[in-house]
Structure formats: C-alpha cells, structure tokens
Scaffold this active site. Structure first.
Site, short mmCIF file in Angstrom:
data_model
loop_
_atom_site.label_atom_id
_atom_site.label_comp_id
_atom_site.label_asym_id
_atom_site.label_seq_id
_atom_site.Cartn_x
_atom_site.Cartn_y
_atom_site.Cartn_z
N CYS A 1 -38.17 79.73 -92.76
CA CYS A 1 -38.06 80.39 -91.45
C CYS A 1 -38.39 79.42 -90.34
O CYS A 1 -38.94 78.34 -90.56
CB CYS A 1 -39.05 81.57 -91.35
SG CYS A 1 -38.90 82.82 -92.64
N ASP B 1 -34.05 53.26 -56.90
CA ASP B 1 -33.17 54.30 -56.37
C ASP B 1 -33.68 54.79 -55.02
O ASP B 1 -34.87 55.07 -54.86
CB ASP B 1 -33.10 55.45 -57.36
CG ASP B 1 -32.20 56.58 -56.88
OD1 ASP B 1 -30.98 56.49 -57.06
OD2 ASP B 1 -32.74 57.54 -56.29
#
Length: 493
Positions: free
Chosen positions: A42, A445
C-alpha cells in the site's frame, strides 16, 4: 524530507512505520508498506487498519514490493501515488535511471538502451539499481507498464489485446500475467471495476488524475504558463492550459486543469503507447512530484526567504515537457521582455515547427526539432542570437550536447558553456527549467536581483552568490520564490 533523504538512504523501519501509522499522504511515493499476512502493498496513507510491526515490510519503490511477491492494494492504488521527489532532486545514476524509465525508455530501447544512455554495462546497472531501489531495470519498467495498463483499462474502450501492446508489453500472455500478479485481478476485472465507478474517457481522449502532494500553489503556476504561452503551440482557456506534445511515437495534445488534490489531464494521443511518457512529461512541467513540506523544512527558517515560503507554501518550480524547447526559449528570451520572447518564439513555431496532422483550436504546430533549427538559416532575431540557436540545435542533433532528463547535469552544464553565446545565466536557467535541477540558481537574472533589492539586499554579484549558498541544495525553489515575489509586487510579468 518526509520518508526519504537527499542521499537516497532508506529511512529506518521505525521512521517508516510511524509514517504509515500517521496515514500522512505526504509520505506517499517515498515509501511503500507491505503486509506479509495479506500479501498486499500500500501507500502509507492507505486507510486500512495498520498491521502489526512483525507483519510489516517497507520498500523504496513499488517495483521492489512487487519483486518481493506483494500485490497492489485495490483500495489505495499505490501505483497511482505521486512519484518520489528523490528522482527529481538527486543527480546520481539511480535517479537518472528512474527518470528515463519513467519516460518509457526501456519499452523503446530495452535495458541495453538504458545502460548505454547512462554509460554502464547492463549487469553493473542491474546490480546498482537492485541495491539502491530493491529492483532491477526490468522490474522497474514492468511496474511502470502495469500502471499504464491499468490506466488504459480504466479510461479507454480499447480491446484488451491493444491495451497490452500500447502499455509496452511484448505479448498478451506477459500482460495478463503481470496484471494478475500486480493487481490480483484479470484485465477484464480491472476494467469492469472502473466501469462501475463511471466512464472517464471521452471522444477518443484519455482523462487522468495527476495527483500531487498538497499544497499546490496553482494560481502562480498557471499564471507562469499564461504569461509565456507561445501561439500555435500553447493556449490558455480560463483555468485550462493546452499544448502540443512531441512524443516518442507520435503527436499529442494535452489539457491540464487544476482540481482538488489533483490536476485533471485530458490527453489526445495519436499513439496510445505514448500515454506513460505524456503523463510523465505533464508531471514534470507542473512539478507535481515536489515535496512542499520538505522544501519548507529547508527554506522556512531562512530570515529572507522564510516569509515568502510561508506566503506560498505550495509554490512549484515550473518545468518542461522538452529540455531542448526550454533551452531555445531561454536563448530567445535573453535580454528581451517576456512578451517579445513570446512573439519571436511564435514565429519560430509557425515557420520551422512541424504542422499538426489536424489543428485543434489555435494549436497548429509542434515545437521545431533540433534538426529543423540547425538548418534554419535566417531567424527573426539578431545574427548573434541566431548563431547561438542554430549552434545549439546542431550540437543537440549530432549528439554533442545531451538535453534529456537522464543526462548528467554537470556534463550538460559544461557542454552548454562551450557553445558560443551561452553563458552562466542561460545554463542555470536551462538546468532549472529544462533539466529539473533543484539547485540551479541564475543569480545574475535581473528579476532575481530586483526581488533581492526589494528585500534589502545589495545588488552585488558577490553578495548574492554568498547569500544563495544558504539555500543549497534547493536554490531553484529560492529563485522561484524570488521571481514570484517580484511578480506579486507588480514589477515583473
């Protein structure tokens, strides 16, 4: 991070048992719990009664649980859990192999092709993956094929024989045996159970639920996509994002819409063998396998970033369906506005992209291939940038530069920097968006610099570089939070 570590060490039994005992869905995909008394495995969040410790086993992959003789739980569908964030974060051979297997490479080229891509012999790769992941490459690919088969059985009216080959199985017998072993049901029984839940396929399309670990900052993610839509390749209609996909076997179009606990994906595929790769690429584009809790653990305590993380705890780093496309978009966007980059990219798509066999809405073309751009000649941009694009395209087309999820990130950086017109900013941006590197940081940037200045940081390269060291190994997430912060202030698109 929940259920795992950056170095790939399996958590202790007690850590795993507490995770399963708590039923916390954040651990789904990190580990799989199996019960010896029932023979079932599971996801940790399965609502079933927690078994005794002595009857419980834990595995790092679904394939490992299947190799140990356990079958998938019909209640929690562990094969449908979000993928482990480790395969995005880690840069080692096991993670690179998992990314390539997830993209269907073993089905297309076999284990020999996988080993060749990674630079190992098949025997050594098998030993490495078995030791690391509890299963070899064939077993890992088999688990992926079983998941694809279940999706096709549940979402399409395809004859079962066609499902077998579309999912990548070599024979119907192999397909039947695998489905029975993994799901404890025949293919017909899997399909019948899905029919009782109601139909999910419409007009020849396949509809899937792409799960994620909550929370998901969907508004910011969809805004990022909306701001950068390339005409002819992408479109946005309300909360539904559509785009064309170039897939291993044919063309495809995907629609993605955020929903509670999952993203709804509607796929129109010319070849259903592309279902697995298409779903995997959509997950990468939206970064659905991210672990928000783990990211917060690293960044939340930072004096500068902490408030940004707490404001948007489910922020994702948008990725890519094609690293080459991302690289070209990064070069097109050098020193121009987002709107201008969209216009130029749209012209590239219209002029050099492959037309769709049948346009869908405003979607008309695939993104240009490396071969098409390598021989493009004049492009609608400065000559220097044209040379950079055609040079990169030629290097990718002839194999001098690898731009795929299985490539060694350090080698990709080195090969990109050797090309004229590609500097550190472009390389870091490609690594962040295209390669899914969690620790890429384009510190020069302009948007990142403006965001930092607004937070009281000096606009000094050395200062920014030193500051970013605090955010390792998740600097990509730091960059995304800074960009989003600037956008929230209205200073950036």
């Amino acid at each position: 991070m929940p259920g795992g570590t950056l170095d790939g060490v399996m958590p202790t039994f007690e850590q795993c048992y507490r995770a399963a005992e708590s039923k916390d869905p954040r651990f789904d995909g990190w580990i799989y719990s199996a019960v010896t008394s029932t023979g079932i495995y599971c996801r940790p969040s399965c609502p079933a009664v927690m078994p005794k410790r002595e009857n419980t086993r834990f595995y790092p992959t679904a394939a490992a649980a299947q190799e140990a003789g356990f079958r998938a739980c019909r209640r929690c569908l562990p094969d449908a859990a979000p993928g482990s964030p480790e395969w995005d974060i880690r840069a080692d051979v096991a993670a690179r192999a998992m990314r390539l297997i997830d993209d269907g490479l073993v089905e297309r080229e076999g284990v020999n092709g996988l080993a060749s891509q990674l630079g190992y012999t098949t025997r050594h790769l098998g030993r490495l993956l078995t030791a690391e992941l509890g299963a070899g490459p064939l077993a890992l690919a088999r688990a992926r094929r079983a998941h694809t088969a279940r999706l096709l059985l549940e979402t399409t009216p395809l004859p079962i024989t066609d499902v077998a080959f579309a999912a990548g199985f070599g024979s119907v017998r192999q397909f039947n045996d695998t489905v029975r072993t993994v799901f404890a049901a025949t293919p017909g029984q899997v399909r019948e159970k899905a029919r009782r839940r109601g139909p999910t396929g419409t007009n020849g399309a396949v509809e899937l639920r792409l799960p994620y670990r909550a929370p998901l900052e969907a508004d910011a993610l969809w805004q990022y996509l909306a701001d950068r839509v390339i005409p002819g390749l992408e479109e946005l209609d309300g909360q539904t994002y559509r785009r064309v996909l170039s897939l291993p076997h044919a063309q495809g179009v995907v629609e993605l819409t955020p929903a509670e606990g999952h993203v709804k994906a509607r796929l129109q595929l010319e070849d259903l063998r592309d279902l697995g790769p298409a779903a995997a690429r959509c997950r990468r584009l939206l970064h659905l396998d991210a672990d928000p809790a783990g990211i917060a653990d690293v960044l939340d305590s930072d004096d500068l970033l902490g408030p940004l993380v707490r404001k948007r705890p489910g922020l994702r780093v948008p990725g890519s369906v094609d690293p080459f496309e991302t690289a070209i978009r990064a070069i097109v966007g050098q020193q121009v506005s987002i709107a201008a980059a969209r216009t130029v990219a749209g012209r590239l798509v219209e002029t050099h992209g492959t037309p769709l066999s049948k346009p869908i809405g405003t979607l008309t073309h695939l993104f240009p291939t490396p071969t098409a751009l390598a021989g493009a000649g004049v492009l609608p941009m400065p000559q220097s940038r044209t040379r950079t694009i055609t040079g990169l395209a030629a290097a990718v087309a002839n194999g001098d530069v690898r731009l795929d999820r299985g490539a060694d990130r350090a080698e990709v950086r080195e090969s990109l920097l050797s090309l004229p017109g590609i500097g550190p900013w472009t390389v870091e941006y490609i690594a962040l968006r295209g390669l899914g590197d969690p620790d890429a940081f384009p510190g020069t940037d302009l948007g990142i610099r403006q965001a930092l200045v607004s937070l009281g940081v000096d606009d000094n390269p050395r200062t920014i570089a030193a500051l970013a060291e605090r955010w390792r190994p998740l600097r990509s997430y730091a960059a995304q939070h800074l960009w989003t912060h600037l956008s929230d202030k209205g200073d950036s698109g």
